[in-house]
Design a protein around this motif. Structure first.
Motif, PDB file in Angstrom:
ATOM      1  N   MET A 130       0.794  -1.138  -0.082  1.00 42.85           N
ATOM      2  CA  MET A 130      -0.013  -0.049  -0.044  1.00 42.85           C
ATOM      3  C   MET A 130       0.702   1.173  -0.006  1.00 42.85           C
ATOM      4  O   MET A 130       1.903   1.148   0.539  1.00 42.85           O
ATOM      5  CB  MET A 130      -0.823   0.041   1.355  1.00 42.85           C
ATOM      6  CG  MET A 130      -1.999  -1.107   1.077  1.00 42.85           C
ATOM      7  SD  MET A 130      -3.205  -1.059   2.699  1.00 42.85           S
ATOM      8  CE  MET A 130      -4.252  -2.618   2.073  1.00 42.85           C
ATOM      9  N   MET A 131       0.217   2.255  -0.874  1.00 41.11           N
ATOM     10  CA  MET A 131       1.050   3.563  -0.745  1.00 41.11           C
ATOM     11  C   MET A 131       0.147   4.861  -0.741  1.00 41.11           C
ATOM     12  O   MET A 131      -0.886   4.684  -1.323  1.00 41.11           O
ATOM     13  CB  MET A 131       2.087   3.540  -2.155  1.00 41.11           C
ATOM     14  CG  MET A 131       2.950   4.619  -2.144  1.00 41.11           C
ATOM     15  SD  MET A 131       4.109   4.626  -3.556  1.00 41.11           S
ATOM     16  CE  MET A 131       2.795   5.471  -4.884  1.00 41.11           C
ATOM     17  N   SER A 132       0.490   5.846   0.042  1.00 41.61           N
ATOM     18  CA  SER A 132       0.008   7.005  -0.047  1.00 41.61           C
ATOM     19  C   SER A 132      -0.009   7.585  -1.342  1.00 41.61           C
ATOM     20  O   SER A 132       1.181   7.873  -1.763  1.00 41.61           O
ATOM     21  CB  SER A 132       0.328   8.056   1.076  1.00 41.61           C
ATOM     22  OG  SER A 132       1.835   8.417   0.924  1.00 41.61           O
ATOM     23  N   ILE A 133      -0.869   8.348  -1.775  1.00 39.86           N
ATOM     24  CA  ILE A 133      -1.212   9.012  -3.213  1.00 39.86           C
ATOM     25  C   ILE A 133      -1.772  10.285  -3.301  1.00 39.86           C
ATOM     26  O   ILE A 133      -1.966  10.972  -4.319  1.00 39.86           O
ATOM     27  CB  ILE A 133      -1.600   8.043  -4.147  1.00 39.86           C
ATOM     28  CG1 ILE A 133      -3.185   7.760  -4.004  1.00 39.86           C
ATOM     29  CG2 ILE A 133      -0.558   6.714  -4.345  1.00 39.86           C
ATOM     30  CD1 ILE A 133      -3.901   7.037  -5.054  1.00 39.86           C
ATOM     31  N   ASN A 134      -2.220  10.747  -2.014  1.00 38.90           N
ATOM     32  CA  ASN A 134      -2.651  12.117  -2.108  1.00 38.90           C
ATOM     33  C   ASN A 134      -2.085  12.716  -0.742  1.00 38.90           C
ATOM     34  O   ASN A 134      -2.187  12.479   0.333  1.00 38.90           O
ATOM     35  CB  ASN A 134      -4.251  11.600  -1.856  1.00 38.90           C
ATOM     36  CG  ASN A 134      -5.004  13.173  -1.737  1.00 38.90           C
ATOM     37  OD1 ASN A 134      -5.297  13.815  -0.906  1.00 38.90           O
ATOM     38  ND2 ASN A 134      -5.609  13.532  -3.217  1.00 38.90           N
ATOM     39  N   GLY A 135      -1.729  14.137  -0.998  1.00 42.64           N
ATOM     40  CA  GLY A 135      -1.139  14.820   0.193  1.00 42.64           C
ATOM     41  C   GLY A 135       0.186  14.608   0.239  1.00 42.64           C
ATOM     42  O   GLY A 135       1.127  14.943  -0.414  1.00 42.64           O
ATOM     43  N   THR A 136       0.548  13.860   1.209  1.00 42.58           N
ATOM     44  CA  THR A 136       1.847  13.214   1.462  1.00 42.58           C
ATOM     45  C   THR A 136       1.743  11.890   0.546  1.00 42.58           C
ATOM     46  O   THR A 136       1.105  10.929   0.689  1.00 42.58           O
ATOM     47  CB  THR A 136       2.076  12.408   2.897  1.00 42.58           C
ATOM     48  OG1 THR A 136       1.776  13.822   3.620  1.00 42.58           O
ATOM     49  CG2 THR A 136       3.443  12.286   3.012  1.00 42.58           C
ATOM     50  N   ILE A 137       2.713  12.108  -0.324  1.00 44.40           N
ATOM     51  CA  ILE A 137       3.146  11.231  -1.401  1.00 44.40           C
ATOM     52  C   ILE A 137       4.097  10.365  -1.396  1.00 44.40           C
ATOM     53  O   ILE A 137       5.102  10.541  -0.745  1.00 44.40           O
ATOM     54  CB  ILE A 137       3.435  11.734  -2.897  1.00 44.40           C
ATOM     55  CG1 ILE A 137       2.234  12.768  -3.260  1.00 44.40           C
ATOM     56  CG2 ILE A 137       3.352  10.835  -3.938  1.00 44.40           C
ATOM     57  CD1 ILE A 137       0.859  12.329  -3.383  1.00 44.40           C
ATOM     58  N   GLY A 138       3.971   8.794  -1.384  1.00 43.22           N
ATOM     59  CA  GLY A 138       4.986   7.786  -1.499  1.00 43.22           C
ATOM     60  C   GLY A 138       5.307   7.170  -0.102  1.00 43.22           C
ATOM     61  O   GLY A 138       6.439   6.444   0.067  1.00 43.22           O
ATOM     62  N   LYS A 139       4.299   7.334   0.892  1.00 44.42           N
ATOM     63  CA  LYS A 139       4.454   6.436   2.181  1.00 44.42           C
ATOM     64  C   LYS A 139       4.154   5.042   1.834  1.00 44.42           C
ATOM     65  O   LYS A 139       2.925   4.726   1.469  1.00 44.42           O
ATOM     66  CB  LYS A 139       4.069   6.986   3.335  1.00 44.42           C
ATOM     67  CG  LYS A 139       4.197   8.310   3.920  1.00 44.42           C
ATOM     68  CD  LYS A 139       3.333   9.094   4.674  1.00 44.42           C
ATOM     69  CE  LYS A 139       3.476   8.171   6.210  1.00 44.42           C
ATOM     70  NZ  LYS A 139       2.518   8.964   7.066  1.00 44.42           N
TER      71      LYS A 139
END
Length: 416
Positions: free
Chosen positions: A283-292
């Protein structure tokens, strides 16, 4: 320790007098928030704006994420805070009870309004002693019981000033500071070592991925895994729900984490929006903070639109851990930056992810890469071993001795 014991026996054998904080300080003030006063991070802003996140292990630590202010803003804040060396900073809103000593020049930084500034009366209490004391469980428990507010907790000025503290003679304070500062310095040495190792890790990880990207065949991600995101909308929340509704903030250090702000949904809501994951999902963050990036491990979660998932088709072609590390590489981050859309809130679209061409070496080569990166990761991130484990051990030792050394028999009034 024997010297301290002898000092206590000699100077205060019947116990130590306890005072309220207001009796041992000269003043109580705070910094200033921008509002109509000034703006953060303007082109000519070269000075630091300190909030709770810069208060680390009893010290003020600046980073590349610290906000900046210009000299005019500094002057406005200084007219209120009167910041100077040997002041003590205290976080009084949100994250309550973080404490730091001002032991660095103050001409290039100042504080936000959420930071309380206390000026100790050095004739009766040592600033370093007061810092250790305010970080102790004895004081922290008082503040925990006195904090107010429903969503954002805070400490009232009158409660801070009434904080009960032991006030032994200066000779005893000085010896306690000498002992506890040794623990603090050991911890900071290890933190410096960890910082150096992280830089080494970044260097070698970059070299590894450059070689892989330069010498491996490329395959679009959508040929290797199913890629999607979470719900574009708001589900029905329930405090008694069995499933967490997560966003990018829940992806931390490779795992999915939950806090008091994480919403829950009912089984019925989950059945409507659930995604049937396989066993090999990233899973990866794709909105606001990108790439976690985090690895999914069968937690009871439903996804919001700010989280993308990568469900691998065939783990004999691509390893889950290989993809996990690749998505955090500088090559991937550069691609993500170039693919962002949106003005105020940045977004990384699914089409960009699906069309991302990644290097795909043979599976045995992937295993070698993962083995190397696992070693680096364990050294700098694993709390069970390596440098982080040593730092945690030193921190626990400091906390143990701090609470032990700052526990005094209270001098009764009729014994004064």
């Amino acid at each position: 320790m024997s010297k301290l014991k002898n000092l206590i026996q000699s100077l205060c054998p019947k116990g130590v007098e306890y005072k309220e904080l207001k009796d041992v300080i000269k003043s109580y003030s705070s910094g200033l928030n921008p509002r109509q006063n000034f703006k953060l991070n303007e082109p000519n802003a070269e000075l630091y704006y300190v909030t709770v996140k810069e208060m680390t292990s009893g010290k003020i630590i600046f980073s590349d994420k610290t906000d900046r202010i210009n000299k005019d803003a500094w002057n406005k804040i200084q007219s209120r805070s009167k910041l100077e060396m040997n002041d003590i900073l205290l976080s009084g809103i949100g994250t309550i009870g973080k404490v730091a000593l001002v032991d660095i020049p103050v001409d290039n930084w100042n504080c936000s309004e959420s930071v309380i500034l206390i000026k100790p009366n050095i004739k009766i209490i040592l600033p370093n002693y007061l810092v250790h004391l305010l970080r102790s469980s004895y004081v922290q428990e008082q503040w925990a019981n006195q904090s107010v507010g429903s969503t954002l907790k805070g400490l009232r000025k009158e409660n801070v000033l009434k904080t009960s503290i032991p006030l032994p003679p200066l000779e005893i304070q000085n010896e306690i500071v000498r002992i506890l500062d040794k623990f603090g310095e050991l911890e900071r040495e290890l933190e410096r070592e960890l910082k150096l190792r992280k830089k080494q890790y970044e260097f070698w990880r970059g070299k590894i991925w450059k070689k892989v990207f330069d010498n491996s065949m490329k395959v679009k991600l959508n040929q290797l895994c199913k890629i999607g995101d979470g719900l574009h909308g708001t589900p029905e929340y329930s405090e008694n729900g069995n499933y967490y509704f997560i966003n990018g903030n829940n992806l931390n250090d490779g795992i999915i984490t939950f806090d008091s702000k994480t919403k829950k949904i009912t089984d019925e809501s989950y059945s409507k929006i659930k995604i049937n994951f396989g066993t090999d999902v990233i899973m990866m963050s794709i909105n606001g903070t990108i790439g976690k990036v985090s690895i999914y491990n069968n937690e009871k979660v439903a996804l919001g639109k700010s989280v993308a998932y990568f469900d691998i088709n065939d783990n004999s072609v691509i390893m889950k851990k290989y993809l996990y590390y690749l998505l955090q590489s500088s090559n991937a981050k550069d691609y993500f930056i170039d693919s962002l859309t949106g003005t105020t809130i940045k977004n990384l679209g699914l089409n960009a992810l699906r069309n991302f061409e990644i290097p795909l070496p043979p599976i045995d080569e992937q295993e070698k890469i993962v083995k190397i990166l696992d070693k680096f990761d364990k050294l700098i991130n694993d709390l069970s071993e390596g440098i982080p484990a040593e730092i945690e051990l030193r921190r626990k030792q400091y906390e143990y001795y701090r609470n032990k050394l700052l526990s005094f028999k209270k001098l009764e009034k009729d014994e004064k």
